[in-house]
Design an enzyme around this catalytic site. Structure first.
Site, mmCIF file in Angstrom:
data_model
loop_
_atom_site.group_PDB
_atom_site.id
_atom_site.type_symbol
_atom_site.label_atom_id
_atom_site.label_comp_id
_atom_site.label_asym_id
_atom_site.label_seq_id
_atom_site.Cartn_x
_atom_site.Cartn_y
_atom_site.Cartn_z
ATOM 1 N N ASP A 196 0.432 -1.447 -0.246
ATOM 2 C CA ASP A 196 0.334 -0.019 -0.218
ATOM 3 C C ASP A 196 0.985 1.110 0.286
ATOM 4 O OD1 ASP A 196 -1.884 2.434 0.611
ATOM 5 O OD2 ASP A 196 -2.605 0.880 1.798
ATOM 6 N N ARG A 368 0.674 14.906 14.216
ATOM 7 C CA ARG A 368 1.763 14.461 12.931
ATOM 8 C C ARG A 368 1.629 15.320 12.168
ATOM 9 N NH1 ARG A 368 -1.013 10.164 9.041
ATOM 10 N NH2 ARG A 368 -2.486 11.521 9.009
#
Length: 410
Positions: A196, A368
């Site tokens: 992925d 993040r």
């Protein structure tokens, strides 16, 4: 690699010598915003609204159904696929675009398992994005496989493993896995590997053909800036295309789709990975968005990504003792984001957003920050770190306004 950036002046100097500086003008960005969330949703390329308006007003509104031929709608999934393939080291004819990431992942995992009948195990990362794990469980349930959850850092392969399904990048920490090494070891054990690339394509050089990849998938709304809900893509290596059996057999993947036969016959090559009518307006927006890559070198993108993340990691280490840098410091193990662990991370994230620095929060305690080199400047990232330091020093995160909505994301 250039010296680390440790001052505003050094950041401004880096901007003046940035080979990607001109790319910033290709994007539309609100004034006063430093956008560090391109690893969730990329910014809007400035020319895409006109392309979408043309798709609606002329191609759909005037040309109507003739657009399938006159405006090349039918060929668009493979044409867009080849453009994406060029960014991930895939030769023409191995990538097609058109369905959601979930659908493409289901297709890839099922097809991979069918290439290794008689084997009982599907290996995935227990820290992988939830959808990847949910789809792995679903495919295993349908095919009678057992799912083993293990980190790519600790994985070993036995003869009962049919499929290995990992993300190239850990979506939480930004850790970059060794695609070539893992693929080689899995192949030595006879397994098929599905990668992925959702958090890698457009940010990290990946050479799918060169590493001998089997199948891969990826979204197009992060570093490819294709827009919310932009269609995802699937890669099937040439050597597997004649043998691969995809589970969703829609009419666009038929060998002769306009014959409207009752029984499915797969098309040749990557065309068999098409399913039904793709979301054409979103696909046309993505096709236009990919124009920003014309003339750019992914190695320049990678070099700037590492320099930007070096800046953040270095600043946090020297100026913010209360913060733990979760993302690996080694370049070979780092993608294009930095995860910072700190107390009250949710409230700090909201306080930064209120000051124009848009990052995101990952439960339970991580801020993040994603870095898209095409539209971020060094000076912006330096300014973002100054604002983070101010939020912490002033304890601005204590404002009750920044605690609202926490229950919805934890």
């Amino acid at each position: 690699m250039a010296d680390p950036i440790t001052s505003r002046g050094a950041a401004e100097d880096a901007d003046r010598s940035d080979p990607l500086a001109a790319a910033r003008s290709l994007f539309r960005m609100p004034d006063g915003v430093i956008y560090l969330d391109g690893n969730s949703l990329g910014a809007l390329p400035a020319h895409v609204p006109a392309a979408v308006a043309d798709a609606v007003n002329r191609q759909w509104g005037t040309d109507l159904i003739s657009s399938w031929n006159a405006n090349h709608w039918w060929a668009l999934p493979q044409r867009v696929g080849d453009r994406i393939g060029a960014l991930v080291g895939a030769a023409s004819g191995q990538v097609v675009c058109g369905d959601s990431t979930t659908v493409q992942l289901f297709q890839a995992l099922t097809a991979a398992a069918r290439l290794r009948t008689g084997r009982a195990v599907l290996v995935t990362d227990g820290a992988n994005f939830p959808t990847d794990q949910y789809v792995a469980d679903s495919v295993a349930d349908l095919l009678g496989l057992t799912v083993q959850r293990v980190s790519p850092a600790d994985v070993s392969f036995t003869e009962d493993v049919a499929v290995v399904a990992f993300s190239v990048v850990d979506y939480r920490t930004g850790e970059l896995w060794d695609v070539a090494n893992i693929t080689e070891r899995a192949h030595q054990a006879g397994a098929v590997v599905v990668w992925d690339l959702s958090h890698a394509v457009g940010a990290v050089p990946v050479e799918l053909d060169a590493v001998g990849a089997d199948l891969a998938v990826g979204c197009s709304y992060k570093y490819l800036n294709g827009g919310p809900g932009a269609p995802a893509w699937i890669y099937v290596a040439d050597r597997h295309q004649d043998a691969v059996r995809l589970p969703i057999t829609g009419w666009h993947g038929h060998a002769d789709p306009f014959s409207l036969e009752q029984v499915y016959r797969p098309a040749k090559g990557i065309e068999r990975a098409r399913v039904g009518t793709p979301p054409m307006l979103s696909m046309l927006a993505l096709d236009a968005a990919l124009d920003v890559w014309d003339g750019l070198d992914i190695l320049d993108v990678r070099a700037k990504s590492l320099a930007l993340t070096d800046l953040v990691i270095g600043f946090a280490a020297s100026e913010l003792p209360e913060i733990e840098v979760v993302t690996p410091r080694e370049h070979a193990r780092r993608a294009s984001q930095v995860a910072l662990r700190l107390p009250h991370a949710y409230e700090v994230t909201q306080a930064l957003i209120a000051r124009g620095v848009i990052g995101d929060f990952r439960a339970p305690d991580m801020l993040r920050l994603g870095f898209t080199p095409l539209y971020l400047s060094y000076a912006q990232v330096w300014a973002a770190m100054q604002l983070l330091r101010a939020v912490l020093a002033e304890e601005a995160w204590r404002d009750p306004a920044y605690q609202r909505g926490r229950d919805a994301v934890t």
